[in-house]
Design an enzyme around this catalytic site. Structure first.
Site, PDB file in Angstrom:
ATOM      1  N   HIS A 122       0.872  -1.175   0.028  1.00  0.00           N
ATOM      2  CA  HIS A 122      -0.080  -0.080  -0.065  1.00  0.00           C
ATOM      3  C   HIS A 122       0.928   1.111  -0.057  1.00  0.00           C
ATOM      4  O   HIS A 122       2.228   1.119   0.304  1.00  0.00           O
ATOM      5  CB  HIS A 122      -0.789  -0.152   1.355  1.00  0.00           C
ATOM      6  CG  HIS A 122      -1.805   1.034   1.574  1.00  0.00           C
ATOM      7  ND1 HIS A 122      -1.760   2.058   1.827  1.00  0.00           N
ATOM      8  CD2 HIS A 122      -3.384   0.760   1.355  1.00  0.00           C
ATOM      9  CE1 HIS A 122      -2.769   2.940   1.763  1.00  0.00           C
ATOM     10  NE2 HIS A 122      -3.896   1.835   1.639  1.00  0.00           N
ATOM     11  N   ASP A 199       2.927  -5.144   7.825  1.00  0.00           N
ATOM     12  CA  ASP A 199       1.873  -4.181   7.847  1.00  0.00           C
ATOM     13  C   ASP A 199       0.537  -5.240   7.883  1.00  0.00           C
ATOM     14  O   ASP A 199       0.309  -5.956   7.127  1.00  0.00           O
ATOM     15  CB  ASP A 199       1.830  -3.495   6.380  1.00  0.00           C
ATOM     16  CG  ASP A 199       0.495  -2.903   6.104  1.00  0.00           C
ATOM     17  OD1 ASP A 199      -0.396  -2.992   7.003  1.00  0.00           O
ATOM     18  OD2 ASP A 199       0.643  -2.037   5.086  1.00  0.00           O
ATOM     19  N   GLN A 202      -4.494  -5.453   6.985  1.00  0.00           N
ATOM     20  CA  GLN A 202      -5.542  -6.542   6.608  1.00  0.00           C
ATOM     21  C   GLN A 202      -5.503  -7.783   7.009  1.00  0.00           C
ATOM     22  O   GLN A 202      -6.374  -8.736   6.475  1.00  0.00           O
ATOM     23  CB  GLN A 202      -5.428  -6.679   4.908  1.00  0.00           C
ATOM     24  CG  GLN A 202      -5.544  -5.150   4.140  1.00  0.00           C
ATOM     25  CD  GLN A 202      -6.871  -4.650   4.356  1.00  0.00           C
ATOM     26  OE1 GLN A 202      -7.882  -5.438   4.708  1.00  0.00           O
ATOM     27  NE2 GLN A 202      -7.011  -3.249   3.859  1.00  0.00           N
ATOM     28  N   LYS A 225     -10.542  -1.089  10.853  1.00  0.00           N
ATOM     29  CA  LYS A 225     -10.463  -2.042   9.840  1.00  0.00           C
ATOM     30  C   LYS A 225     -11.056  -3.332  10.587  1.00  0.00           C
ATOM     31  O   LYS A 225     -11.037  -4.469  10.196  1.00  0.00           O
ATOM     32  CB  LYS A 225      -9.290  -2.458   8.894  1.00  0.00           C
ATOM     33  CG  LYS A 225      -8.962  -1.408   8.121  1.00  0.00           C
ATOM     34  CD  LYS A 225      -7.962  -1.858   6.975  1.00  0.00           C
ATOM     35  CE  LYS A 225      -7.148  -0.390   6.408  1.00  0.00           C
ATOM     36  NZ  LYS A 225      -8.319  -0.177   5.474  1.00  0.00           N
ATOM     37  N   CYS A 365      -4.795   2.768  -3.605  1.00  0.00           N
ATOM     38  CA  CYS A 365      -3.468   3.154  -2.960  1.00  0.00           C
ATOM     39  C   CYS A 365      -2.355   2.411  -3.183  1.00  0.00           C
ATOM     40  O   CYS A 365      -1.573   2.160  -2.440  1.00  0.00           O
ATOM     41  CB  CYS A 365      -3.610   3.448  -1.263  1.00  0.00           C
ATOM     42  SG  CYS A 365      -4.887   4.657  -0.942  1.00  0.00           S
TER      43      CYS A 365
END
Lengths: 413, 156
Positions: A122, A199, A202, A225, A365
């Site tokens: 991202h 990261d 997600q 999220k 993104c």
């Protein structure tokens, strides 16, 4: 198995309509909806406990501080982090990565050093490193993405050199749904002495996270999220790194002592939390973590896998649709990124919206990745625990309708 | 308005025709004005080239780039509407179009030269898509004002 009917009762927003149709919310990779319990926690904070933290010598300030401490403890437990102090609260994933680039990167990365990323990052796990590399004269390298949207793991070992200071990668791709082999990548980086940043934006909403067994150096994600409120992000980092890093923003709360000449920073993690934090969001995030733990990751995963499997079947029956990312269901999470032949993703997004189906459309993104896949963008449906099989069928309905609407006989005037 | 009617209202036949026709699509190699536009929301890029006539008016406009139905049809309508106009007239047509898109003026009050642009009126109810419709017009205005090479970026 998840009691989805009962879960949906906790999300009043899911019973609203859009353009006269029932809302089918499939933009969960962008942000999830919030259950009543989380909204109630926000309201309860403002209605019962609102005060600033760490300053007032009064009851409300004590209560607010206790709520913040509890959220930190709960987050640490959720991550299997060794100590609550290894959890730093930020505004979002983006700010967490910028914090690492600023406070760790500026101190420990020098000219000629390398930072290894992947082609599926991202922008938030790319641009901060571009800024750092430019400032320091460091070099960014990338693990390539294969045709079917996976990391080219065979290429990875050759990209980690003695100069590699950090390997920063996404655990799960927001654009393709690809699940990456987190422990393997961390082990590879460690074997060459590089630090690691995961990261997990997600990942944490869908799968158990264990920073202790992964042994990563940094891990970042956002509360919003995973049913939490917006405005709260998390940075987990190893304690010795947090100790060694410079402060991030300067101001109140991050100091131990200030004089006209200078300051001494506060202890970890407060040294990275200048100014009044998002106390209400932290309190509400505790409620989101409780909600997630009641649902259980095993049941959540089973449910999402069933929805994704059905969605992929629908798309497979549809020759005008292209689905991006790995073909095997096991290699991907609850994200289906697709295009309809000859229809721009934004037209897909609007046409789906008019059917009540909320999907994301655009480059997600991930502009360089889109370039790699030779597309301007994609439309993306992403699932969460409250989505139903009927909603997946509604997605299929919107797909058929949109393709039919935009498919016009050539040369019609 | 419910979904189906709204879909037809937004993507009017005329708009889909412009999108499909490919009219005014392309690039003029020896152009007098060149302008590059970008819509940061979707990352779509648009190149507009123009050729002046002997009378100083805009003789030819071409647009190139990948985009959605709305941005591509709007580009074709823009090119069709502004060809043959003086620079000054073209700029005032751009303003009139933008006033309509931003709901500062009713579609009925559009000048006759912008009759075709009425097909874009349905876009006004979709705030996220208005930039798709205005990109070509803002980009061409930038090119005309700069009288040379220019860059335009829609505000994010």
């Amino acid at each position: 198995m998840l009691d989805v009917r009962r879960i949906r009762e906790d999300f009043p927003i899911l019973s609203r309509t859009v353009h006269g149709k029932p809302l089918v919310y499939l933009d969960n990779a962008a942000t999830t909806q919030k259950p009543r319990q989380v909204v109630a926690a926000l309201a309860e904070f403002y209605e019962r406990h609102n005060a600033n933290v760490h300053r007032g010598v009064h009851t409300l300030s004590d209560e607010a501080t206790a709520l913040m401490d509890a959220a930190r403890r709960k987050t640490a437990e959720f991550l299997h982090a060794p100590k609550p102090e290894t959890v730093v609260f930020t505004r979002n994933t983006t700010e967490s990565i910028n914090l690492v680039a600023h406070s760790w990167g500026r101190k420990f990365v020098s000219a000629g050093d390398e930072i290894l990323l992947t082609e599926m990052e991202h922008h938030s796990n790319l641009v901060p490193w571009q800024m750092l590399a430019k400032e320091k004269g460091a070099r960014l390298r990338f693990i390539p993405v294969t045709e079917d949207g996976r990391l080219d793991l065979a290429a990875a070992p050759g990209l980690i050199t003695a100069k590699t200071k950090l390997v920063a990668f996404t655990a799960a791709s927001n654009a393709l749904g690809t699940l990456n082999p987190v422990p393997g990548l961390i082990a590879l980086a460690k074997s060459r002495g590089a630090r690691t940043l995961v990261d997990a934006a997600q990942w944490t909403p869908h799968y158990p996270t264990d920073v202790a067994s992964w042994d990563c150096d940094f891990l970042v994600f956002s509360a919003h999220k995973m049913m939490g409120p917006t405005g709260l992000g998390v940075l987990y980092a190893k304690e010795e790194l947090l100790e060694a890093m410079d402060p991030f923003l300067g101001g109140g709360d991050m100091i131990e002592r200030v004089s006209w000449e200078g300051f001494t920073p506060n202890v970890v993690p407060y040294k990275f939390e200048a100014g009044t934090p998002n106390i209400a969001a932290a309190a509400a995030f505790s409620a989101a973590l409780d909600y997630l733990s009641r649902a259980g990751f095993a049941a959540l995963h089973e449910h999402e896998a069933a929805l994704t499997k059905r969605a992929l079947e629908i798309f497979a029956e549809f020759p005008a649709a292209t689905v991006y990312g790995p073909k095997e269901p096991g290699a991907r999470g609850g994200i289906v990124s697709f295009n309809i032949e000859g229809v721009h993703p934004h037209d897909v997004g609007t046409a789906f919206d008019l059917e009540g189906v909320a999907v994301r459309a655009g480059h997600h993104c991930c502009q360089p990745l889109m370039g790699r896949l030779k597309v301007g963008g994609t439309a993306r449906a992403s699932f969460y625990l409250y989505n139903t099989m009927n909603e997946v069928e509604a997605l299929g309905g919107a797909l058929a309708k949109t393709a039919a609407f935009f498919k016009r006989p050539a040369g019609v005037k | 308005m419910e979904g189906d009617a709204e879909l037809r209202n937004l993507y009017q036949e005329a708009l889909l025709d412009y999108y499909q026709s490919g009219a005014h699509k392309g690039k003029i190699s020896a152009s007098d004005f060149y302008s590059h536009g970008i819509n940061p929301v979707c990352g779509d890029e648009l190149e507009i080239t123009m050729k002046k006539g002997g009378d100083g008016n805009i003789a030819q406009i071409r647009y190139a780039g990948h985009g959605c139905v709305i941005s591509q049809a709007s580009s074709a309508i823009m090119a069709e509407s502004l060809e043959g106009k003086s620079v000054q007239d073209a700029l005032s047509l751009v303003s009139a179009f933008k006033d309509m898109m931003l709901s500062k003026a009713a579609p009925e009050s559009l000048p006759e030269d912008l009759e075709a642009a009425k097909a874009l009126e349905g876009v006004r109810r979709f705030p996220t898509r208005i930039k798709c419709a205005t990109l070509a017009w803002n980009t061409v205005a930038q090119g005309l004002s700069a009288r040379g090479k220019s860059e335009f970026k829609e505000g994010a």
